[in-house]
Write a protein that holds these residues in place. Structure first.
Motif, mmCIF file in Angstrom:
data_model
loop_
_atom_site.group_PDB
_atom_site.id
_atom_site.type_symbol
_atom_site.label_atom_id
_atom_site.label_comp_id
_atom_site.label_asym_id
_atom_site.label_seq_id
_atom_site.Cartn_x
_atom_site.Cartn_y
_atom_site.Cartn_z
ATOM 1 N N LYS B 49 0.848 -1.184 0.000
ATOM 2 C CA LYS B 49 0.000 0.000 0.000
ATOM 3 C C LYS B 49 0.891 1.244 0.000
ATOM 4 O O LYS B 49 1.909 1.279 0.688
ATOM 5 N N GLY B 50 0.509 2.232 -0.811
ATOM 6 C CA GLY B 50 1.320 3.452 -0.890
ATOM 7 C C GLY B 50 2.368 3.377 -1.992
ATOM 8 O O GLY B 50 3.063 4.349 -2.269
ATOM 9 N N LYS B 51 2.466 2.206 -2.608
ATOM 10 C CA LYS B 51 3.396 2.052 -3.729
ATOM 11 C C LYS B 51 2.690 1.379 -4.896
ATOM 12 O O LYS B 51 1.737 0.628 -4.707
ATOM 13 N N THR B 52 3.204 1.660 -6.080
ATOM 14 C CA THR B 52 2.669 1.017 -7.274
ATOM 15 C C THR B 52 3.295 -0.374 -7.383
ATOM 16 O O THR B 52 4.437 -0.568 -6.973
ATOM 17 N N MET B 53 2.531 -1.305 -7.925
ATOM 18 C CA MET B 53 3.051 -2.665 -8.038
ATOM 19 C C MET B 53 2.762 -3.239 -9.417
ATOM 20 O O MET B 53 1.680 -3.066 -9.954
ATOM 21 N N VAL B 54 3.770 -3.899 -9.980
ATOM 22 C CA VAL B 54 3.552 -4.681 -11.190
ATOM 23 C C VAL B 54 3.571 -6.138 -10.744
ATOM 24 O O VAL B 54 4.535 -6.590 -10.125
ATOM 25 N N LEU B 55 2.483 -6.835 -11.017
ATOM 26 C CA LEU B 55 2.292 -8.179 -10.467
ATOM 27 C C LEU B 55 2.145 -9.216 -11.579
ATOM 28 O O LEU B 55 1.418 -9.004 -12.553
ATOM 29 N N GLY B 56 2.837 -10.326 -11.409
ATOM 30 C CA GLY B 56 2.698 -11.415 -12.373
ATOM 31 C C GLY B 56 2.721 -12.756 -11.668
ATOM 32 O O GLY B 56 2.992 -12.830 -10.468
ATOM 33 N N HIS B 159 -1.561 -22.442 -18.003
ATOM 34 C CA HIS B 159 -1.727 -21.353 -17.037
ATOM 35 C C HIS B 159 -2.013 -20.016 -17.683
ATOM 36 O O HIS B 159 -1.725 -19.799 -18.860
ATOM 37 N N SER B 160 -2.565 -19.121 -16.863
ATOM 38 C CA SER B 160 -2.822 -17.748 -17.301
ATOM 39 C C SER B 160 -1.514 -17.063 -17.651
ATOM 40 O O SER B 160 -0.453 -17.437 -17.158
ATOM 41 N N ASP B 161 -1.626 -16.050 -18.461
ATOM 42 C CA ASP B 161 -0.450 -15.285 -18.873
ATOM 43 C C ASP B 161 -0.722 -13.817 -18.555
ATOM 44 O O ASP B 161 -0.530 -12.950 -19.389
ATOM 45 N N LYS B 162 -1.218 -13.579 -17.334
ATOM 46 C CA LYS B 162 -1.648 -12.220 -16.999
ATOM 47 C C LYS B 162 -0.650 -11.501 -16.113
ATOM 48 O O LYS B 162 -0.023 -12.107 -15.248
ATOM 49 N N ALA B 163 -0.558 -10.200 -16.328
ATOM 50 C CA ALA B 163 0.197 -9.345 -15.422
ATOM 51 C C ALA B 163 -0.694 -8.146 -15.107
ATOM 52 O O ALA B 163 -1.561 -7.787 -15.917
ATOM 53 N N PHE B 164 -0.507 -7.574 -13.947
ATOM 54 C CA PHE B 164 -1.375 -6.482 -13.507
ATOM 55 C C PHE B 164 -0.562 -5.278 -13.060
ATOM 56 O O PHE B 164 0.539 -5.417 -12.516
ATOM 57 N N LEU B 165 -1.170 -4.126 -13.259
ATOM 58 C CA LEU B 165 -0.623 -2.910 -12.666
ATOM 59 C C LEU B 165 -1.565 -2.532 -11.535
ATOM 60 O O LEU B 165 -2.775 -2.375 -11.744
ATOM 61 N N ILE B 166 -1.018 -2.409 -10.348
ATOM 62 C CA ILE B 166 -1.838 -2.149 -9.169
ATOM 63 C C ILE B 166 -1.384 -0.826 -8.538
ATOM 64 O O ILE B 166 -0.180 -0.601 -8.369
ATOM 65 N N ASP B 167 -2.362 0.033 -8.256
ATOM 66 C CA ASP B 167 -1.983 1.373 -7.798
ATOM 67 C C ASP B 167 -1.733 1.422 -6.291
ATOM 68 O O ASP B 167 -1.795 0.405 -5.595
ATOM 69 N N LYS B 168 -1.457 2.650 -5.816
ATOM 70 C CA LYS B 168 -1.076 2.833 -4.403
ATOM 71 C C LYS B 168 -2.180 2.433 -3.433
ATOM 72 O O LYS B 168 -1.921 2.200 -2.257
ATOM 73 N N ASP B 169 -3.416 2.391 -3.924
ATOM 74 C CA ASP B 169 -4.539 1.985 -3.077
ATOM 75 C C ASP B 169 -4.919 0.526 -3.300
ATOM 76 O O ASP B 169 -6.048 0.123 -3.005
ATOM 77 N N ASN B 170 -3.982 -0.235 -3.846
ATOM 78 C CA ASN B 170 -4.204 -1.666 -4.100
ATOM 79 C C ASN B 170 -5.355 -1.933 -5.069
ATOM 80 O O ASN B 170 -6.074 -2.927 -4.947
ATOM 81 N N ARG B 171 -5.544 -1.016 -6.009
ATOM 82 C CA ARG B 171 -6.570 -1.253 -7.030
ATOM 83 C C ARG B 171 -5.906 -1.655 -8.338
ATOM 84 O O ARG B 171 -4.897 -1.075 -8.739
ATOM 85 N N VAL B 172 -6.525 -2.637 -9.018
ATOM 86 C CA VAL B 172 -5.994 -3.059 -10.311
ATOM 87 C C VAL B 172 -6.344 -2.008 -11.346
ATOM 88 O O VAL B 172 -7.500 -1.639 -11.509
ATOM 89 N N ARG B 173 -5.347 -1.482 -12.027
ATOM 90 C CA ARG B 173 -5.587 -0.411 -12.993
ATOM 91 C C ARG B 173 -5.370 -0.838 -14.435
ATOM 92 O O ARG B 173 -5.909 -0.240 -15.354
ATOM 93 N N SER B 174 -4.516 -1.839 -14.645
ATOM 94 C CA SER B 174 -4.261 -2.323 -16.007
ATOM 95 C C SER B 174 -3.965 -3.806 -15.969
ATOM 96 O O SER B 174 -3.519 -4.320 -14.944
ATOM 97 N N GLU B 175 -4.233 -4.429 -17.097
ATOM 98 C CA GLU B 175 -3.934 -5.855 -17.199
ATOM 99 C C GLU B 175 -3.160 -6.072 -18.497
ATOM 100 O O GLU B 175 -3.475 -5.469 -19.513
ATOM 101 N N TYR B 176 -2.131 -6.919 -18.423
ATOM 102 C CA TYR B 176 -1.295 -7.171 -19.602
ATOM 103 C C TYR B 176 -1.124 -8.667 -19.800
ATOM 104 O O TYR B 176 -1.448 -9.447 -18.929
ATOM 105 N N ARG B 177 -0.512 -9.029 -20.932
ATOM 106 C CA ARG B 177 -0.051 -10.412 -21.103
ATOM 107 C C ARG B 177 1.403 -10.452 -20.659
ATOM 108 O O ARG B 177 2.257 -9.785 -21.236
ATOM 109 N N GLY B 178 1.669 -11.214 -19.620
ATOM 110 C CA GLY B 178 3.006 -11.232 -19.026
ATOM 111 C C GLY B 178 4.118 -11.557 -19.998
ATOM 112 O O GLY B 178 5.151 -10.897 -20.028
ATOM 113 N N SER B 179 3.910 -12.574 -20.851
ATOM 114 C CA SER B 179 4.988 -13.004 -21.738
ATOM 115 C C SER B 179 5.142 -12.073 -22.937
ATOM 116 O O SER B 179 6.132 -12.132 -23.644
ATOM 117 N N LYS B 180 4.133 -11.214 -23.157
ATOM 118 C CA LYS B 180 4.202 -10.300 -24.315
ATOM 119 C C LYS B 180 4.063 -8.865 -23.857
ATOM 120 O O LYS B 180 3.508 -8.025 -24.578
#
Ligand SMILES: [Cu+2]
Lengths: 134, 194
Positions: B49-56, B159-180
């Protein structure tokens, strides 16, 4: 007849119709898995087929294909890869690859590792793959 | 016929017919206690929380697709650093907790040359990982199996090939394909959240 066959196989030996190019594999440590990639350049007009890959560096070596299933990714073993005459078949990440399962040693970037490829017509080809950390 | 139909529907449900992620839904108050490559406890996602996160999501026995995701995360990390984007964490969670123990993740980080300063590889107990995967709509079903000469059963996931961008409030803001992952696009998204 024997002489002709002998002569033909000699020609085969001197000028291989199948050329393996850009062979590389991903660095990994002992006990883990890696993948091997290369281009198969079939310079003859006859189709050929990659039917086996082997190496001493891992417990299991298999030809694999990565596939998409809806949004998901999976991979499966394939029996062989057919390379049409006068064409190049690319094994590359997220596509066809050779699975190198349970490495018996650490493989580090810059190393060169030996594999033996078996083709239905061309027979066995020994290659050296460069280890990269891509 | 009937059991087959039930099985097929179950597969369809878990393999992606689920509704699209609600991008503005905070990940919630539920805390998922995970463990990092350094064997430290991480409360996901609260600790970020309070930081941006790229999650895969990855599993380390995957030699073909998952390294692409890891590599993309490394490139994004590097590019974010070059662009002076601060306060971003990179997180890869294993969906194979049976085999991906913290030391396995540590070795993976070392071998892949990951800059671990703001990059965590997380694992956890099976139930926690499963609950988190449900939350993030991540699927991993054992697919291809093979046996080594000494009898070890190797399995690989579909398996899924998803990656997420999560904002400082722990909200998902974007979704990507992790391998691409499109690095330029992700950088723009990160800048927008700075
Ligand atoms: Cu594979």
């Amino acid at each position: 007849m024997t002489a002709v066959i002998l002569f033909l196989s000699l020609i085969n030996l001197l000028s291989p119709q199948i050329k393996i190019e850009n062979a590389w594999m991903r660095n990994a440590s002992r006990g883990t898995n890696s993948a091997l990639y290369f281009d198969i350049n079939n310079t003859s007009s006859r189709d050929d087929e990659l039917i086996d890959v082997s190496s001493d560096i891992a417990k299991v070596v298999q030809i694999h294909e990565t596939y998409k299933q809806g949004e998901n990714m999976g991979m499966r073993k394939v029996d062989s890869i057919i390379v049409k005459g006068k064409s190049i078949f690319h094994l590359s990440p997220a596509g066809f690859h050779v699975m190198v399962i349970r490495l018996k040693e650490d493989i580090k970037a810059g190393d060169k590792k030996e594999f033996v490829l078996t083709f239905r017509h061309q027979g066995k080809i020994k290659i050296k793959a460069t280890v990269k950390s891509d | 016929m009937k059991p087959l139909f039930v099985l097929l529907s179950a597969i369809l449900i878990i393999s992606g017919c689920a509704s699209k992620f609600d991008r503005n839904d905070p990940l919630g108050k539920k805390s998922f206690p995970l463990i990092s490559q350094d064997s430290t406890v991480v409360n996901f996602p609260q600790d970020y929380k309070g930081k941006t996160m790229v999650l895969g999501f990855i599993f380390t026995n995957c030699p073909d697709v998952c390294p692409l995701t890891s590599h993309n995360f490394q490139m994004l990390q590097e590019e974010a650093k070059n662009k002076g984007i601060k306060g971003v964490n990179f997180v890869l969670i294993s969906f194979d907790p049976d085999r991906d123990k913290p030391w396995v993740l540590k070795d993976y980080a070392k071998v892949r040359g990951i800059d671990e300063s703001n990059f965590k590889l997380l694992t956890g107990d099976k139930d926690t990982i499963r609950a988190l995967m449900r939350k993030m709509q991540i699927v991993a079903v054992p697919g291809d199996t093979t046996k080594t000469s000494d009898g070890e059963l190797m399995y690989f996931f579909v398996h899924s090939d998803k990656a997420f961008l999560i904002d400082k409030d722990n909200r998902v803001r974007s979704e990507y394909r992790g391998s691409k992952l499109d690095i330029a696009e992700a950088i723009k998204d990160l800048q927008a959240l700075e």
